[in-house]
Write an enzyme that holds these catalytic residues in place. Structure first.
Site, PDB file in Angstrom:
ATOM      1  N   LYS A  66       0.821  -1.215   0.000  1.00 23.79           N
ATOM      2  CA  LYS A  66       0.000   0.000   0.000  1.00 23.79           C
ATOM      3  C   LYS A  66       0.854   1.262   0.000  1.00 23.79           C
ATOM      4  O   LYS A  66       0.432   2.310  -0.473  1.00 23.79           O
ATOM      5  CB  LYS A  66      -0.953   0.010   1.190  1.00 23.79           C
ATOM      6  CG  LYS A  66      -0.246   0.018   2.540  1.00 23.79           C
ATOM      7  CD  LYS A  66      -1.245  -0.085   3.685  1.00 23.79           C
ATOM      8  CE  LYS A  66      -0.529  -0.106   5.027  1.00 23.79           C
ATOM      9  NZ  LYS A  66      -1.474  -0.250   6.152  1.00 23.79           N
ATOM     10  N   GLY A  67       2.064   1.182   0.570  1.00 25.58           N
ATOM     11  CA  GLY A  67       3.029   2.265   0.437  1.00 25.58           C
ATOM     12  C   GLY A  67       2.723   3.518   1.224  1.00 25.58           C
ATOM     13  O   GLY A  67       2.054   3.491   2.259  1.00 25.58           O
TER      14      GLY A  67
END
Length: 243
Positions: A123-124
């Site tokens: 998801k970062g």
């Protein structure tokens, strides 16, 4: 150069702080006195707000005489280009001809995984995918409260190319002591085969890498793309050095 407020070089600056004093005129006077002692003159308390019964939060605005000497500023400049994921994957495949293995963890008693997850999880962070997104990276996220012996054991078992550790808890310089202990343990256990050691957290100073015994330090706001690009750069340099 001086701070810019309303006109160039007017020295106007804004700061906020909390004092352990009940909200009221006396509290505002105390805040103004503190600002004056810090070199802000004239100083204006433009906002004050009670925090419970015994504390007050302030915003102070005023002029400072201090001058910034840009020639004396010391920072760590990024010496490598920021690469898109496709270029990172291509470079790793060309350099290693296998996947680059990254082991990440929050070490010691630190239970805050938000930083390491922002870099590793798919998801970062800040609109960028985490390292799990990269096809040529194999990511092992050990999570929180990982002991240093456990981290070294996992890195050896997974034949890690890089170890990323995150530290948020900073009381009594715990982040510094834990990182130094970690780097010493890796070098004792693995010697020249030691993976890249990378530390990150909001209170780390990127200039501290040598003192901490790590290859790189990333501070607050670091994105997954910065870390991925650094891995490509550092691994390439290592390959050239050992060639």
């Amino acid at each position: 150069m001086r701070p810019y407020g309303d006109t160039t070089g007017d020295g106007m600056a804004q700061m906020s702080f909390t004092l352990p004093i009940p909200f009221g005129p006396r509290a505002d006077g105390a805040a103004q006195q503190l600002a004056n002692k810090m070199g802000m003159d004239p100083a204006m308390v433009v906002h004050s707000h009670p925090i419970g019964e015994d504390f007050t939060f302030f915003v102070v605005y005023g002029s400072v005489q201090h001058i910034v000497d840009l020639d004396a500023v010391k920072v760590v400049e990024r010496e490598y280009p920021l690469l898109p994921p496709s270029d990172v994957n291509s470079a790793i495949k060309k350099t290693l001809r296998r996947k680059l293995v990254v082991v990440g963890a929050c070490i010691g008693t630190d239970a805050h995984t938000v930083g390491i997850d922002a870099i590793l999880n798919i998801k970062g962070f800040a609109g960028e995918k985490g390292l799990e997104y990269y096809r040529e990276l194999r990511v092992v996220n050990l999570g929180a409260q990982v002991s240093i012996p456990e981290l070294v054991k996992a890195a050896r078992a997974d034949k890690a190319d890089a170890v990323l550790i995150s530290q948020v808890v900073t009381q009594r310089d715990a982040h510094i002591l834990n990182t130094q202990e970690m780097s010493a343990a890796f070098r004792e256990a693995m010697g020249e085969r030691c993976p890249l050691l990378i530390a990150g957290g909001p209170r780390f100073d990127p200039l501290m890498a040598a003192d901490l015994g790590v290859d790189r330090v990333f501070g607050r706001g670091t994105t997954p793309g910065e870390v991925a690009s650094y891995l490509v750069h550092a691994i390439s340099q290592r390959k050239e050095h050992h060639a």
